[in-house]
Enzyme design. Sequence first.
Site, PDB file in Angstrom:
ATOM      1  N   ASP A  60      43.089  46.491  34.863  1.00 46.15           N
ATOM      2  CA  ASP A  60      42.685  46.983  33.770  1.00 46.15           C
ATOM      3  C   ASP A  60      41.578  47.922  33.821  1.00 46.15           C
ATOM      4  O   ASP A  60      41.482  49.108  33.182  1.00 46.15           O
ATOM      5  CB  ASP A  60      42.845  46.218  32.564  1.00 46.15           C
ATOM      6  CG  ASP A  60      41.747  44.828  33.020  1.00 46.15           C
ATOM      7  OD1 ASP A  60      42.221  44.143  33.843  1.00 46.15           O
ATOM      8  OD2 ASP A  60      40.642  44.895  32.552  1.00 46.15           O
ATOM      9  N   ASN A 109      35.812  26.625  41.473  1.00 47.02           N
ATOM     10  CA  ASN A 109      36.901  25.780  40.672  1.00 47.02           C
ATOM     11  C   ASN A 109      38.033  26.132  40.868  1.00 47.02           C
ATOM     12  O   ASN A 109      38.497  27.038  40.393  1.00 47.02           O
ATOM     13  CB  ASN A 109      36.263  25.770  39.102  1.00 47.02           C
ATOM     14  CG  ASN A 109      34.994  25.293  38.835  1.00 47.02           C
ATOM     15  OD1 ASN A 109      34.508  24.294  39.781  1.00 47.02           O
ATOM     16  ND2 ASN A 109      34.315  25.964  37.953  1.00 47.02           N
ATOM     17  N   LYS A 158      29.250  31.684  35.696  1.00 39.37           N
ATOM     18  CA  LYS A 158      29.147  31.713  34.135  1.00 39.37           C
ATOM     19  C   LYS A 158      28.232  30.928  33.496  1.00 39.37           C
ATOM     20  O   LYS A 158      27.951  31.068  32.300  1.00 39.37           O
ATOM     21  CB  LYS A 158      30.691  31.096  33.631  1.00 39.37           C
ATOM     22  CG  LYS A 158      31.809  32.113  33.953  1.00 39.37           C
ATOM     23  CD  LYS A 158      31.965  33.197  33.078  1.00 39.37           C
ATOM     24  CE  LYS A 158      33.179  34.050  33.026  1.00 39.37           C
ATOM     25  NZ  LYS A 158      33.890  33.967  34.194  1.00 39.37           N
ATOM     26  N   ASP A 171      23.022  47.222  51.297  1.00 43.12           N
ATOM     27  CA  ASP A 171      23.616  48.584  50.922  1.00 43.12           C
ATOM     28  C   ASP A 171      24.410  48.572  49.757  1.00 43.12           C
ATOM     29  O   ASP A 171      24.683  49.578  49.114  1.00 43.12           O
ATOM     30  CB  ASP A 171      24.125  49.223  52.475  1.00 43.12           C
ATOM     31  CG  ASP A 171      23.554  49.171  53.418  1.00 43.12           C
ATOM     32  OD1 ASP A 171      22.268  50.035  53.282  1.00 43.12           O
ATOM     33  OD2 ASP A 171      23.456  48.731  54.547  1.00 43.12           O
ATOM     34  N   SER A 217      39.468  28.093  28.595  1.00 43.85           N
ATOM     35  CA  SER A 217      39.781  26.808  29.281  1.00 43.85           C
ATOM     36  C   SER A 217      39.128  26.867  30.557  1.00 43.85           C
ATOM     37  O   SER A 217      39.128  25.827  31.512  1.00 43.85           O
ATOM     38  CB  SER A 217      41.200  26.380  29.641  1.00 43.85           C
ATOM     39  OG  SER A 217      41.845  27.667  29.948  1.00 43.85           O
ATOM     40  N   TYR A 255      31.832  17.367  30.456  1.00 48.94           N
ATOM     41  CA  TYR A 255      30.546  17.832  30.143  1.00 48.94           C
ATOM     42  C   TYR A 255      30.065  17.612  28.691  1.00 48.94           C
ATOM     43  O   TYR A 255      29.229  18.159  28.130  1.00 48.94           O
ATOM     44  CB  TYR A 255      30.449  19.338  30.523  1.00 48.94           C
ATOM     45  CG  TYR A 255      30.580  19.879  31.777  1.00 48.94           C
ATOM     46  CD1 TYR A 255      29.630  19.315  32.761  1.00 48.94           C
ATOM     47  CD2 TYR A 255      31.293  20.695  32.313  1.00 48.94           C
ATOM     48  CE1 TYR A 255      29.758  19.572  34.236  1.00 48.94           C
ATOM     49  CE2 TYR A 255      31.664  21.311  33.522  1.00 48.94           C
ATOM     50  CZ  TYR A 255      30.481  20.692  34.584  1.00 48.94           C
ATOM     51  OH  TYR A 255      30.679  21.159  36.023  1.00 48.94           O
ATOM     52  N   THR A 263      28.228  23.782  37.309  1.00 52.81           N
ATOM     53  CA  THR A 263      29.492  23.834  36.923  1.00 52.81           C
ATOM     54  C   THR A 263      30.124  24.823  37.585  1.00 52.81           C
ATOM     55  O   THR A 263      31.470  25.115  37.348  1.00 52.81           O
ATOM     56  CB  THR A 263      29.463  24.555  35.347  1.00 52.81           C
ATOM     57  OG1 THR A 263      28.913  26.040  35.291  1.00 52.81           O
ATOM     58  CG2 THR A 263      28.329  23.899  34.486  1.00 52.81           C
ATOM     59  N   LYS A 290      34.168  26.748  56.134  1.00 52.76           N
ATOM     60  CA  LYS A 290      34.515  25.308  55.418  1.00 52.76           C
ATOM     61  C   LYS A 290      33.817  25.251  53.971  1.00 52.76           C
ATOM     62  O   LYS A 290      33.403  24.257  53.491  1.00 52.76           O
ATOM     63  CB  LYS A 290      33.438  24.390  56.411  1.00 52.76           C
ATOM     64  CG  LYS A 290      33.737  24.527  57.707  1.00 52.76           C
ATOM     65  CD  LYS A 290      35.044  24.412  58.314  1.00 52.76           C
ATOM     66  CE  LYS A 290      34.862  24.509  59.667  1.00 52.76           C
ATOM     67  NZ  LYS A 290      36.092  24.914  60.313  1.00 52.76           N
TER      68      LYS A 290
HETATM   69  C1  LIG Z   1      34.667  35.031  34.752  1.00 57.21           C
HETATM   70  C2  LIG Z   1      34.740  34.855  36.397  1.00 57.21           C
HETATM   71  C3  LIG Z   1      34.963  36.233  36.930  1.00 57.21           C
HETATM   72  C4  LIG Z   1      35.008  37.578  36.159  1.00 57.21           C
HETATM   73  O1  LIG Z   1      33.657  37.963  35.341  1.00 57.21           O
HETATM   74  P1  LIG Z   1      33.620  39.069  34.303  1.00 57.21           P
HETATM   75  O2  LIG Z   1      32.462  38.706  33.513  1.00 57.21           O
HETATM   76  O3  LIG Z   1      34.747  38.515  33.089  1.00 57.21           O
HETATM   77  O4  LIG Z   1      34.105  40.035  34.994  1.00 57.21           O
HETATM   78  C5  LIG Z   1      35.043  36.246  38.140  1.00 57.21           C
HETATM   79  N1  LIG Z   1      35.024  35.085  39.060  1.00 57.21           N
HETATM   80  C6  LIG Z   1      34.977  33.868  38.397  1.00 57.21           C
HETATM   81  C7  LIG Z   1      35.139  32.638  39.197  1.00 57.21           C
HETATM   82  C8  LIG Z   1      34.935  33.747  37.224  1.00 57.21           C
HETATM   83  O5  LIG Z   1      34.981  32.637  36.450  1.00 57.21           O
END
Ligand SMILES: *Cc1c(COP(=O)(O)O)cnc(C)c1O
Length: 316
Positions: A207, A304, A51, A169, A75, A112, A47, A270
Amino acid sequence: MVNLRDIENARKEIKDVIHQTPLLESELLNAQADRRIFLKAEHLQKTGSFKIRGAVNAVKQAVQKGAKSITAASSGNHGQAVAYIAGRLGIPAVIVVPEDANRAKVAAIEAYGGKVEYCGFTSADRIPRAKKLAEENDGVYIPPYDHPYIIAGQGTVGLEILEQLPDVDLIVVPVGGGGLISGILMAVKESKSNVRVIGVEPESGNDTFLSLEAGKIMAVSGSQSIADGLRTSQPGELTFPILQKNIDGIVLVTEEEIKFAMQFFIERTKQLIEPSAAAAVAAVLTGKAGEPNEKIAVVLSGGNIDLPALRTCLPD
Ligand SMILES: *Cc1c(COP(=O)(O)O)cnc(C)c1O
């Protein structure tokens, strides 16, 4: 709440679905950054992003507990990952997306097997809708980062890096809501506490940086960073305490630095990565993260990106 054992269990749970991604090295990148950089290639993951790791762990657990359907409110990469694993397990998934959701992303969710529902423009609109849909359909709502099974799943990236590069490291990780980095922190600090872990945020979506400085969760509003996976307005209730206790620092990068990293990366390696991953590359290319001669693992969190977004990253 999340410990090394949970991450090891997650690894077994997700093993048959995910790829163990390679750790790539580029001599050109090493020369440019003046340090040894190893790229954890989650842009080549199922995917297209890490995630899927947390999503598989959380969705499988929900199904084992009797869930008859799954919902999510994203999304982006989380929505795609949840749609994919639900489809694979034969469970219906509804992914709630904003009214102005990117068509390419919606198409990916549908490909999907996920059902897409449009709702409002902010996560404050979408999350309650996704939770309500779950309630109405014997379902479970799967959040993108603030959930122990999600954090444990993302932590498997950390276990793999330690195996692939035992003398690492420093690990450099892009930070949105903090699920990825808190999982990696739990995987790494419990077994090898001398390995440093640094987070990367865009300046406009700082944040977590502000929250760590203030010692409490702080929100920023309306980040428009090209790193769309890092625009989260605040760290999570579960993720933030893990960061507070364990993180070795946050580095901030500018939009220009992210674009430069995208261009350098495409031209020299690349490999196509998305801007959220390029933010972590930018942190080492600018020398903001790591010292010369260190072995640094950079998490390429995803690949993506649709063509119009890619165009905005390229020189005129
Ligand atoms: C969700 C996401 C992040 C950040 O991940 P968190 O768990 O929200 O800190 C970083 N890079 C990509 C490509 C993501 O999809």
